[in-house]
Motif scaffolding. Structure first.
Motif, PDB file in Angstrom:
ATOM      1  N   UNK A 313       0.883  -1.316   0.128  1.00 24.60           N
ATOM      2  CA  UNK A 313       0.067  -0.067   0.172  1.00 24.60           C
ATOM      3  C   UNK A 313       0.868   1.236  -0.171  1.00 24.60           C
ATOM      4  N   UNK A 314       0.698   2.201  -1.008  1.00 21.34           N
ATOM      5  CA  UNK A 314       1.653   3.236  -1.087  1.00 21.34           C
ATOM      6  C   UNK A 314       0.786   4.622  -1.186  1.00 21.34           C
ATOM      7  N   UNK A 315       1.507   5.818  -0.541  1.00 19.47           N
ATOM      8  CA  UNK A 315       0.982   6.963  -0.779  1.00 19.47           C
ATOM      9  C   UNK A 315       2.004   7.853  -1.351  1.00 19.47           C
ATOM     10  N   UNK A 316       1.414   8.864  -2.031  1.00 17.85           N
ATOM     11  CA  UNK A 316       2.423  10.133  -2.356  1.00 17.85           C
ATOM     12  C   UNK A 316       1.649  11.367  -1.936  1.00 17.85           C
ATOM     13  N   UNK A 317       2.600  12.326  -1.550  1.00 14.44           N
ATOM     14  CA  UNK A 317       2.387  13.441  -0.853  1.00 14.44           C
ATOM     15  C   UNK A 317       2.766  14.670  -1.740  1.00 14.44           C
ATOM     16  N   UNK A 318       1.924  15.736  -1.851  1.00 15.29           N
ATOM     17  CA  UNK A 318       2.146  16.851  -2.554  1.00 15.29           C
ATOM     18  C   UNK A 318       3.294  17.477  -2.683  1.00 15.29           C
ATOM     19  N   UNK A 319       3.982  17.796  -1.479  1.00 15.40           N
ATOM     20  CA  UNK A 319       5.254  18.555  -1.205  1.00 15.40           C
ATOM     21  C   UNK A 319       6.515  17.622  -1.564  1.00 15.40           C
ATOM     22  N   UNK A 320       6.189  16.148  -1.793  1.00 17.30           N
ATOM     23  CA  UNK A 320       7.213  15.228  -1.903  1.00 17.30           C
ATOM     24  C   UNK A 320       7.396  14.757  -3.304  1.00 17.30           C
ATOM     25  N   UNK A 321       6.966  15.463  -4.320  1.00 13.85           N
ATOM     26  CA  UNK A 321       6.969  14.995  -5.603  1.00 13.85           C
ATOM     27  C   UNK A 321       6.415  13.284  -5.999  1.00 13.85           C
ATOM     28  N   UNK A 322       6.917  12.525  -6.741  1.00 11.91           N
ATOM     29  CA  UNK A 322       6.649  11.508  -7.290  1.00 11.91           C
ATOM     30  C   UNK A 322       6.972  10.354  -6.350  1.00 11.91           C
ATOM     31  N   UNK A 323       7.621  10.298  -5.206  1.00 11.64           N
ATOM     32  CA  UNK A 323       8.031   9.430  -4.065  1.00 11.64           C
ATOM     33  C   UNK A 323       6.999   8.551  -3.748  1.00 11.64           C
TER      34      UNK A 323
END
Length: 464
Positions: A313-323
C-alpha cells in the motif's frame, strides 16, 4: 489553605476526561458531570518529525493551496481512445495499479491479470507461455499507472490495445485516464484470464470503445463533477456503490449512443445496464485529475495518491513529488461471496483508493447507507466512518455533499500530520480479490492502510 482552594472545595467540580474510557465510565457511575475530550496520543515515534513539520512556515499556506486546487478541479469526460494512442504504450509494456512492483513480488491476482493481458495482446500462446515470458522479463516492461496520469481498479492492468476514458480538468488543465469497466464476474481486474475474459476484452476494443468515442464526439464533454455531486445525493459513495452514477451516465449518453451507432446501441446499453459499477472507472479518472491538480506544492503535507498493488500500500504527498511511501497491504475485513472466506482473500489491491483521496468512497459512506449490505457493518458504522475522516482532512468538499449530515461537504484532503497527531487512519472500502491467480472476486469489505506509509512520509517531510 488558599482562597482558590477553598473556592474549589465549595462548589461542584468541573471534570474533563481524555484518553482511557474507563476513567470516564467510573465518573459516570458516580453521577459526576464531565466533558469528554476525544484525544489520542500521536503515532509512536513521530513526535520529533511531527514537531519539525508543524514548524515549517510554508505548511499552512501550502496545504491551503493544494487542497484548494483539489476541490476546485472540474473533471470532464471528453473522449475514449486506445491506450497506445493516448499513453504511447509499446507492445510488451503494461501498466498496473499501486506502487511499482516486479513479477517476483506480484500477488496472485496481479499475476493473473498480467497473464490475461499477455494473452489479449497476442504475446503468448497459453497461460503457461505468458507466465514463463513474464518471469523471464525479456521484452516486458511493468510500470505504475500513476506514473502515466492513469488509474486502474483492482490489478489495474492497462495494455496498448485497451481503450481508455480520457478526463480533463477544465479548471487547472490536467488530464487523466482510466480503462473501461469490464463488468462483473470473472474479469481481468480481479486476476481472471479465461477465454471469456479475453473475448470480452476484444469486444470492448472492437465495439464498446469505438461506440463510446462516437457518442462523446456527438454529445460533447460530460461534466463528471456535477454527476458525482448528484449521485452522492442519490445514495452512492462512488467507490463500491455506483448505481446512481451509472444510471445518470447512461441517461446522458444513451441518445448519442443510439444516434452514433444504432447497429450496436442495444448490446452496448445492455452491457452497461448489467454492471452497476460501470461509472467507477470514470469516477476514478475524475478523482485522479482532481488529485493531480494538488501535486508539487512545496511544503504541503496533503496526500495526493493512495494505491495498492496487492503486495504494498503506497501513498504520495504533494510536497514530496512522485516518491512512494509504502507498507504492507492488509487483507480487507468484510463479506464474502458463496463459500469463500478470509483464507481465500488477497491483500488489498487497486488504484480505486484515489476516490478516498478526493473525499469519496469510504470517506462518503454516510451518503450511502445501503453500502453496508455490500461491505459489512450497519448504518451507524457508515456514518461513523465518514465523521471520523473529518479529523484527518483539511477541508469539506464544496460540491460533494452528504444529505444525512445536513448537506455537509465530504471530508477531503488527507493530511499526513493530522494522521500522525490523531492516530486515525483513512477509511477504505474495497472489493476483495482471490489470492490465487484466475479466481476473480471473492468479496468486499473495509481495510486500513499501513501506518508505516504515513510515518515514512512524515519523516521525509521533516527532512525536506
Amino acid at each position: 489553605m488558599t482562597s482558590m482552594t477553598l473556592s474549589m472545595l465549595s462548589r461542584e467540580p468541573h471534570v474533563i476526561t481524555a484518553g482511557t474510557a474507563v476513567l470516564g465510565e467510573a465518573l459516570d457511575q458516580q453521577a459526576v458531570a464531565r466533558i469528554e475530550v476525544d484525544w489520542r496520543p500521536p503515532l509512536p515515534g513521530t513526535a520529533a518529525a511531527l514537531a519539525r513539520v508543524l514548524a515549517d512556515p510554508r505548511r499552512e499556506r501550502a496545504n491551503a493551496t493544494a487542497v484548494g486546487r483539489m476541490v476546485s478541479a472540474r473533471p470532464m469526460l471528453v473522449g475514449v481512445r486506445p491506450a497506445r494512442d493516448v499513453l504511447g504504450l509499446e507492445p510488451g509494456t503494461f501498466l498496473h495499479a499501486g506502487p511499482p512492483i516486479t513479477w517476483e513480488r506480484a500477488s496472485g491476482p496481479m499475476r493473473g491479470a498480467l497473464i490475461g493481458a499477455m494473452l489479449f495482446e497476442g504475446l503468448a500462446s497459453s497461460p503457461k507461455d505468458a507466465e514463463d515470458r513474464l518471469a523471464a522479463g525479456s521484452g516486458i516492461t511493468l510500470d505504475s499507472c500513476h506514473h502515466h496520469r492513469t488509474v486502474g481498479p483492482m490489478a489495474g492492468l492497462v495494455s496498448p490495445s485497451m481503450w481508455m476514458l480520457e478526463v480533463t480538468d477544465a479548471e487547472h488543465g490536467g488530464t487523466a485516464y482510466c480503462s473501461l469497466n469490464e463488468g462483473l464476474g470473472k474479469v481481468l481486474r480481479y486476476g481472471a484470464y479465461g477465454p471469456e475474459v479475453i473475448d470480452r476484452l476484444r469486444w470492448m476494443g472492437d465495439v464498446l470503445g469505438p461506440v463510446l468515442r462516437a457518442a462523446l464526439d456527438r454529445s460533447g464533454p460530460l461534466d463528471l463533477r456535477a454527476l458525482v455531486a448528484q449521485a452522492l445525493q442519490m445514495g452512492d459513495e462512488l467507490h463500491n456503490r455506483n448505481r446512481a452514477a451509472t444510471s445518470l451516465m447512461v441517461r446522458e449518453l444513451a441518445p448519442a449512443i443510439v444516434e452514433a451507432a444504432p447497429e450496436h446501441a442495444a448490446e452496448v446499453l445492455r452491457f452497461i445496464n448489467g454492471n452497476d459499477h460501470f461509472f467507477l472507472n470514470a469516477g476514478m479518472a475524475a478523482a485522479k485529475v482532481s488529485a493531480d491538480a494538488a501535486r508539487d506544492v512545496p511544503g504541503s503535507s496533503l496526500v495526493v495518491a493512495m494505491a495498492r498493488n496487492g503486495t504494498d500500500f503506497g501513498i504520495q504527498v504533494s510536497g514530496l513529488g512522485d516518491r512512494w511511501f509504502t507498507g504492507p497491504a492488509g487483507v480487507p475485513d468484510g463479506l464474502y461471496l458463496g463459500a469463500y472466506g478470509p483464507a481465500d482473500a488477497n491483500p488489498d489491491i487497486g488504484d480505486s483508493t484515489i476516490t478516498e483521496t478526493t473525499g469519496l468512497g469510504g470517506f462518503a459512506m454516510a451518503a450511502a447507507p445501503a453500502i453496508v449490505r455490500f461491505v459489512g457493518g450497519d448504518v451507524s458504522d457508515a456514518v461513523a466512518a465518514t465523521t471520523s475522516m473529518y479529523e484527518i482532512t483539511l477541508a469539506e468538499h464544496p460540491a460533494y455533499q452528504i444529505p444525512g449530515l445536513g448537506f455537509r461537504g465530504t471530508p477531503v484532503g488527507v493530511d499526513v500530520t493530522l494522521v500522525a497527531r490523531t492516530g486515525v487512519l483513512p477509511v477504505v472500502n474495497t472489493g476483495i480479490a482471490g489470492r490465487v491467480a484466475g479466481t476473480g472476486q471473492v468479496g468486499a469489505g473495509l481495510v486500513s492502510p499501513p501506518v508505516e506509509a504515513f510515518t515514512a512520509a512524515l519523516e521525509a517531510l521533516a527532512k525536506a
